[in-house]
Design a protein around this motif. Structure first.
Motif, mmCIF file in Angstrom:
data_model
loop_
_atom_site.group_PDB
_atom_site.id
_atom_site.type_symbol
_atom_site.label_atom_id
_atom_site.label_comp_id
_atom_site.label_asym_id
_atom_site.label_seq_id
_atom_site.Cartn_x
_atom_site.Cartn_y
_atom_site.Cartn_z
ATOM 1 N N VAL A 101 -35.484 -29.753 32.879
ATOM 2 C CA VAL A 101 -36.478 -30.441 32.054
ATOM 3 C C VAL A 101 -36.729 -31.823 32.652
ATOM 4 O O VAL A 101 -35.854 -32.686 32.614
ATOM 5 N N ALA A 102 -37.933 -32.016 33.182
ATOM 6 C CA ALA A 102 -38.278 -33.302 33.792
ATOM 7 C C ALA A 102 -38.904 -34.263 32.795
ATOM 8 O O ALA A 102 -38.981 -35.454 33.054
ATOM 9 N N GLY A 103 -39.353 -33.753 31.684
ATOM 10 C CA GLY A 103 -39.958 -34.618 30.672
ATOM 11 C C GLY A 103 -41.468 -34.582 30.735
ATOM 12 O O GLY A 103 -42.032 -33.898 31.569
ATOM 13 N N PRO A 104 -42.113 -35.222 29.847
ATOM 14 C CA PRO A 104 -41.600 -36.306 29.013
ATOM 15 C C PRO A 104 -40.881 -35.844 27.752
ATOM 16 O O PRO A 104 -40.216 -36.647 27.104
ATOM 17 N N LEU A 139 -29.720 -35.984 34.596
ATOM 18 C CA LEU A 139 -30.309 -37.005 35.453
ATOM 19 C C LEU A 139 -31.079 -38.030 34.634
ATOM 20 O O LEU A 139 -31.873 -37.670 33.769
ATOM 21 N N PRO A 140 -30.864 -39.303 34.918
ATOM 22 C CA PRO A 140 -31.582 -40.358 34.196
ATOM 23 C C PRO A 140 -32.947 -40.620 34.819
ATOM 24 O O PRO A 140 -33.221 -40.204 35.943
ATOM 25 N N GLY A 141 -33.765 -41.322 34.066
ATOM 26 C CA GLY A 141 -35.028 -41.796 34.616
ATOM 27 C C GLY A 141 -36.232 -41.034 34.120
ATOM 28 O O GLY A 141 -36.143 -40.167 33.256
ATOM 29 N N ASP A 142 -37.362 -41.376 34.712
ATOM 30 C CA ASP A 142 -38.624 -40.748 34.337
ATOM 31 C C ASP A 142 -38.771 -39.400 35.044
ATOM 32 O O ASP A 142 -37.869 -38.951 35.759
ATOM 33 N N ARG A 143 -39.909 -38.798 34.825
ATOM 34 C CA ARG A 143 -40.192 -37.469 35.380
ATOM 35 C C ARG A 143 -39.990 -37.418 36.898
ATOM 36 O O ARG A 143 -39.362 -36.497 37.429
ATOM 37 N N ALA A 144 -40.510 -38.403 37.604
ATOM 38 C CA ALA A 144 -40.375 -38.426 39.060
ATOM 39 C C ALA A 144 -38.914 -38.554 39.482
ATOM 40 O O ALA A 144 -38.468 -37.903 40.437
ATOM 41 N N ALA A 145 -38.155 -39.371 38.772
ATOM 42 C CA ALA A 145 -36.743 -39.558 39.105
ATOM 43 C C ALA A 145 -35.946 -38.283 38.873
ATOM 44 O O ALA A 145 -35.082 -37.930 39.679
ATOM 45 N N VAL A 146 -36.222 -37.581 37.786
ATOM 46 C CA VAL A 146 -35.515 -36.330 37.491
ATOM 47 C C VAL A 146 -35.840 -35.285 38.548
ATOM 48 O O VAL A 146 -34.940 -34.610 39.079
ATOM 49 N N ARG A 147 -37.107 -35.156 38.888
ATOM 50 C CA ARG A 147 -37.506 -34.161 39.899
ATOM 51 C C ARG A 147 -36.909 -34.501 41.262
ATOM 52 O O ARG A 147 -36.392 -33.625 41.960
ATOM 53 N N GLY A 148 -36.956 -35.776 41.635
ATOM 54 C CA GLY A 148 -36.369 -36.191 42.905
ATOM 55 C C GLY A 148 -34.863 -35.995 42.936
ATOM 56 O O GLY A 148 -34.297 -35.553 43.943
ATOM 57 N N GLY A 149 -34.204 -36.301 41.819
ATOM 58 C CA GLY A 149 -32.766 -36.096 41.729
ATOM 59 C C GLY A 149 -32.383 -34.629 41.818
ATOM 60 O O GLY A 149 -31.345 -34.284 42.391
ATOM 61 N N ALA A 150 -33.219 -33.758 41.266
ATOM 62 C CA ALA A 150 -32.959 -32.318 41.355
ATOM 63 C C ALA A 150 -33.039 -31.840 42.797
ATOM 64 O O ALA A 150 -32.226 -31.019 43.246
ATOM 65 N N VAL A 151 -34.012 -32.345 43.547
ATOM 66 C CA VAL A 151 -34.129 -31.978 44.965
ATOM 67 C C VAL A 151 -32.891 -32.452 45.721
ATOM 68 O O VAL A 151 -32.286 -31.681 46.479
#
Length: 164
Positions: A101-104, A139-151
Motif C-alpha cells: 500500500v503506497a497510499g494515500p 515503510l515511512p513517507g509519502d507515496r513516492a518514498a514507499v514505492r522507492g523503498g519497496a524497489v
C-alpha cells in the motif's frame, strides 16, 4: 536506489548463467526499470508483469483467487505467488515481486507503507523445493518514498538471497 546494487545482482546472475523476471503491483514498473537501467541488462533480465488490479494478479500471474479473496492482495503469500508466477510465465530462473500500500489511503485493512517483497528461485539442490524468501516492511513517507523503498527492498532481498 543504487544502480550499483542492481548491477551487482545482474552480474551475479550472468556469471551463474541464470535469468531474472519481476512481478509488480505497487511499484508499477519501477522494479523492472531499476534493472533495465543497468547497461547489458538484456543478457539476464527476461521481463516483468505489472498487475496493479487484483484480478490481474490471478489472471496474469496465477495467484490463486481463493488466496486473494481470503487474504487480499497485500499479503506475504500473495507476494510469493506473484514472484512464482513471474518466474514461470517469463521463463526465468529467479523472480522478485512487490505488493503493498503506497497510499494515500489504507487498502483492504492494510496501512499505508505496508509492503511485502518476495524472491523465488531455483532449488538449492536437485529434488528440493524452489527457494522462497519474503520480507514484510513498514515503510515511512509519502507515496513516492514507499514505492522507492519497496524497489530498494526487493533488489536488496534478491542480492541477499544470491549472496552478492
Amino acid at each position: 536506489m543504487s544502480e550499483q546494487r542492481a548491477g551487482a545482482v545482474l552480474a551475479a546472475l550472468q556469471e551463474r548463467g541464470e535469468t531474472l523476471a519481476v512481478a509488480e503491483s505497487l511499484t508499477g514498473g519501477l522494479l523492472a526499470a531499476a534493472f533495465v537501467e543497468v547497461p547489458g541488462a538484456s543478457r539476464v533480465f527476461r521481463g516483468g508483469i505489472v498487475a496493479y488490479a487484483t484480478e490481474l494478479k490471478a489472471r496474469l500471474l496465477g495467484v490463486p483467487p481463493p488466496l486473494l479473496s481470503s487474504h487480499g492482495p497485500v499479503d506475504p503469500s500473495v507476494a510469493a505467488a506473484l514472484a512464482a508466477g513471474a518466474r514461470e510465465r517469463c521463463g526465468a530462473d529467479w523472480a522478485a515481486a512487490t505488493t503493498g500500500v503506497a497510499g494515500p489511503d489504507p487498502q483492504a485493512g492494510q496501512p499505508v507503507g505496508r509492503v511485502y517483497v518476495a524472491v523465488v528461485g531455483p532449488p538449492p539442490a536437485h529434488g528440493q523445493p524452489e527457494r522462497v524468501e519474503v520480507r514484510e516492511l513498514t515503510l515511512p513517507g509519502d507515496r513516492a518514498a514507499v514505492r522507492g523503498g519497496a524497489v530498494e527492498a526487493a533488489v536488496g532481498l534478491l542480492a541477499e538471497t544470491l549472496a552478492v
